[in-house]
Design a protein around this motif. Structure first.
Motif, short mmCIF file in Angstrom:
data_model
loop_
_atom_site.label_atom_id
_atom_site.label_comp_id
_atom_site.label_asym_id
_atom_site.label_seq_id
_atom_site.Cartn_x
_atom_site.Cartn_y
_atom_site.Cartn_z
N SER A 145 -26.97 -150.62 -14.47
CA SER A 145 -27.56 -150.83 -15.70
C SER A 145 -28.32 -151.99 -15.92
O SER A 145 -27.80 -152.90 -15.53
CB SER A 145 -26.65 -150.22 -16.84
N GLU A 146 -29.44 -151.97 -16.81
CA GLU A 146 -30.02 -153.09 -17.21
C GLU A 146 -29.40 -153.75 -18.35
O GLU A 146 -29.40 -155.09 -18.55
CB GLU A 146 -31.68 -152.80 -17.66
N LEU A 147 -28.63 -152.98 -19.19
CA LEU A 147 -27.85 -153.77 -20.36
C LEU A 147 -26.36 -153.69 -20.05
O LEU A 147 -25.77 -152.93 -19.19
CB LEU A 147 -28.57 -152.99 -21.37
N GLY A 148 -25.76 -154.56 -20.85
CA GLY A 148 -24.30 -154.32 -21.15
C GLY A 148 -23.42 -155.38 -20.17
O GLY A 148 -22.07 -154.88 -20.07
N HIS A 149 -23.99 -156.32 -19.67
CA HIS A 149 -23.24 -156.99 -18.70
C HIS A 149 -22.77 -158.33 -19.48
O HIS A 149 -23.04 -159.51 -19.34
CB HIS A 149 -24.07 -157.71 -17.47
N THR A 150 -21.64 -158.27 -20.14
CA THR A 150 -20.91 -158.93 -20.86
C THR A 150 -19.32 -158.67 -20.70
O THR A 150 -19.08 -157.45 -20.46
CB THR A 150 -21.15 -158.98 -22.35
N LEU A 151 -18.61 -159.48 -20.77
CA LEU A 151 -17.00 -159.34 -20.77
C LEU A 151 -16.89 -158.32 -21.92
O LEU A 151 -15.83 -157.17 -21.64
CB LEU A 151 -16.27 -160.48 -20.78
N GLY A 152 -17.24 -158.48 -23.23
CA GLY A 152 -16.71 -157.66 -24.10
C GLY A 152 -17.33 -156.17 -23.90
O GLY A 152 -16.64 -155.29 -24.07
N GLN A 153 -18.41 -155.76 -23.23
CA GLN A 153 -18.89 -154.53 -23.00
C GLN A 153 -18.11 -153.87 -21.79
O GLN A 153 -17.90 -152.62 -21.77
CB GLN A 153 -20.49 -154.41 -22.77
N TYR A 154 -17.90 -154.78 -20.70
CA TYR A 154 -16.86 -154.24 -19.67
C TYR A 154 -15.72 -153.81 -20.22
O TYR A 154 -15.09 -152.99 -19.68
CB TYR A 154 -16.96 -155.36 -18.67
N THR A 155 -14.99 -154.55 -21.19
CA THR A 155 -14.05 -154.02 -21.67
C THR A 155 -14.18 -152.81 -22.59
O THR A 155 -12.98 -152.21 -22.44
CB THR A 155 -13.35 -155.32 -22.82
N ARG A 156 -15.12 -152.69 -23.14
CA ARG A 156 -15.17 -151.61 -23.95
C ARG A 156 -15.47 -150.28 -22.94
O ARG A 156 -14.92 -149.01 -23.28
CB ARG A 156 -16.19 -151.55 -24.87
N ASP A 157 -15.87 -150.60 -21.77
CA ASP A 157 -16.00 -149.48 -20.91
C ASP A 157 -14.71 -149.28 -20.27
O ASP A 157 -14.42 -148.04 -20.14
CB ASP A 157 -17.09 -149.98 -19.73
N VAL A 158 -13.87 -150.31 -20.11
CA VAL A 158 -12.50 -149.95 -19.60
C VAL A 158 -11.62 -149.04 -20.43
O VAL A 158 -11.03 -147.93 -20.34
CB VAL A 158 -11.55 -151.27 -19.38
N GLN A 159 -11.74 -149.41 -21.77
CA GLN A 159 -11.41 -148.48 -23.00
C GLN A 159 -11.57 -147.11 -22.76
O GLN A 159 -10.76 -146.06 -22.99
CB GLN A 159 -11.48 -149.20 -24.27
N THR A 160 -13.09 -146.74 -22.32
CA THR A 160 -13.50 -145.42 -22.28
C THR A 160 -13.04 -144.68 -21.19
O THR A 160 -12.73 -143.73 -21.42
CB THR A 160 -15.16 -145.49 -22.42
N VAL A 161 -12.74 -145.46 -20.18
CA VAL A 161 -12.11 -144.75 -18.99
C VAL A 161 -10.64 -144.60 -19.08
O VAL A 161 -10.27 -143.50 -18.96
CB VAL A 161 -11.99 -145.95 -17.70
N LEU A 162 -9.89 -145.40 -19.94
CA LEU A 162 -8.34 -145.14 -20.28
C LEU A 162 -8.35 -143.76 -21.16
O LEU A 162 -7.56 -142.93 -21.03
CB LEU A 162 -7.98 -146.39 -20.82
N GLU A 163 -9.40 -143.64 -22.07
CA GLU A 163 -9.14 -142.61 -22.99
C GLU A 163 -9.72 -141.44 -22.04
O GLU A 163 -8.95 -140.28 -22.44
CB GLU A 163 -10.31 -142.53 -24.08
N GLU A 164 -10.75 -141.40 -21.36
CA GLU A 164 -11.25 -140.28 -20.50
C GLU A 164 -10.17 -139.74 -19.82
O GLU A 164 -9.94 -138.49 -19.38
CB GLU A 164 -12.67 -140.30 -19.75
N LEU A 165 -9.18 -140.48 -19.09
CA LEU A 165 -8.27 -140.34 -18.02
C LEU A 165 -6.96 -139.92 -18.78
O LEU A 165 -5.92 -139.89 -18.30
CB LEU A 165 -8.13 -141.23 -16.86
N ASP A 166 -6.86 -140.16 -20.21
CA ASP A 166 -5.72 -139.90 -21.02
C ASP A 166 -4.59 -140.83 -20.56
O ASP A 166 -3.41 -140.34 -20.43
CB ASP A 166 -5.52 -138.40 -21.12
N LEU A 167 -4.96 -141.97 -20.20
CA LEU A 167 -3.80 -142.90 -19.73
C LEU A 167 -2.92 -143.58 -20.98
O LEU A 167 -3.49 -144.02 -21.85
CB LEU A 167 -4.43 -143.97 -18.76
N ASP A 168 -1.60 -143.88 -20.62
CA ASP A 168 -0.73 -144.63 -21.57
C ASP A 168 0.29 -145.09 -20.87
O ASP A 168 0.50 -145.01 -19.98
CB ASP A 168 -0.22 -143.58 -22.68
N ARG A 169 0.68 -146.43 -21.44
CA ARG A 169 1.86 -146.98 -20.88
C ARG A 169 1.51 -147.55 -19.60
O ARG A 169 2.26 -147.66 -18.42
CB ARG A 169 3.21 -146.22 -20.69
#
Length: 267
Positions: free
Chosen positions: A62-86
């Motif tokens: 992607s052209e946009l989003g190459h910051t640690l903050g955005q990568y972190t928000r992407d990780v949160q989306t992955v955890l939510e999509e895969l319904d991961l906890d603990r």
């Protein structure tokens, strides 16, 4: 090919096994292939998951989003999509910074423990900080090299990342994964280091167990600087890998897997 749509970019991920989830976060200009010995080697005991950040590996460039903050928000989306906890969140190099940024943004409710593989509390030199890998001139030189000779820079990194001269397999891994990240994205990430958060105070407030691993022959930062991260975290265990440089997961994969498994079983 498994993809998750994250905030405007399709991210490639792998998901193996069942049980306690372990999520692996790779370093800059790297990819989840650096965790292949863990994804497969630990999947008989745990659920092992890794994702290529946007602009890396098999994920969308992607052209946009190459910051640690955005990568972190992407990780949160992955955890939510895969319904991961603990989750046991394992971050190598830049991935460790993203694991700390995750705690800054989202707290530790989803996390059971964190693992820092070879990262200090701040990779940037600061006036009140005795460590730090990069100063302004270092970052300028690296960005210049990325723009002028990105393949040559990767070849140099193949020597610098490892304790021993790289095997053909490891050299190919470093060159192949590194070249998947376009130079403009590499430059954006390095430029972003100039404004990176100092994580010392955050590490002092971490309220879950941590494992901190350092390669004894790290050529970019000192063992003491990585050990300092363990000293800051209230409940942290430090482990030194004598046979490794910066790439512990592929230099000493069997020992790393044992250390990680022992840590998880102690929780």
């Amino acid at each position: 090919m498994p993809l998750i749509q994250c905030n405007g970019a399709d991210l490639y991920y792998e998901d193996h096994g069942e049980g306690q989830p372990i999520v692996f976060l790779h370093g800059a200009t790297a990819g989840l292939r650096y965790f292949e010995p863990q994804l497969m080697g630990l999947s008989n005991e745990y659920r092992t998951i890794a994702v290529d950040f946007r602009g890396h590996g098999r994920s969308e460039k992607s052209e946009l989003g190459h910051t640690l903050g955005q990568y972190t928000r992407d990780v949160q989306t992955v955890l939510e999509e895969l319904d991961l906890d603990r989750i046991v969140l394992v971050g190598w190099s830049m991935g460790a910074l993203i694991s700390w940024e995750y705690i800054h943004q989202f707290g530790t409710d989803r996390l059971r423990a964190i693992v820092d593989i070879d990262m200090e509390p701040s990779p940037v030199k600061r006036g009140d900080y005795e460590y730090g890998t990069y100063g302004t001139e270092d970052l300028e030189g690296a960005i210049d090299a990325i723009q002028q000779d990105p393949i040559g820079l990767l070849d140099e990194e193949a020597e610098a990342l490892l304790k021993d001269p790289p095997t053909r397999e490891l050299r190919n891994l470093i060159l192949d994964e590194g070249s998947r990240t376009p130079p403009p994205i590499q430059g954006a990430l390095l430029f972003g280091l100039s404004f990176i958060r100092d994580y010392r105070e955050l590490l002092r407030s971490v309220d879950i167990p941590a494992l901190v691993c350092a390669g004894a022959d790290e050529k970019w930062r000192s063992v003491a600087s990585v050990k300092y991260a363990a000293e800051l975290i209230p409940d942290a265990r430090f482990e030194l890998f004598e046979g490794s440089g910066h790439c512990i997961t592929v230099e000493e994969p069997d020992r790393f897997n044992r250390v990680l498994s022992d840590f998880i079983e102690s929780l």
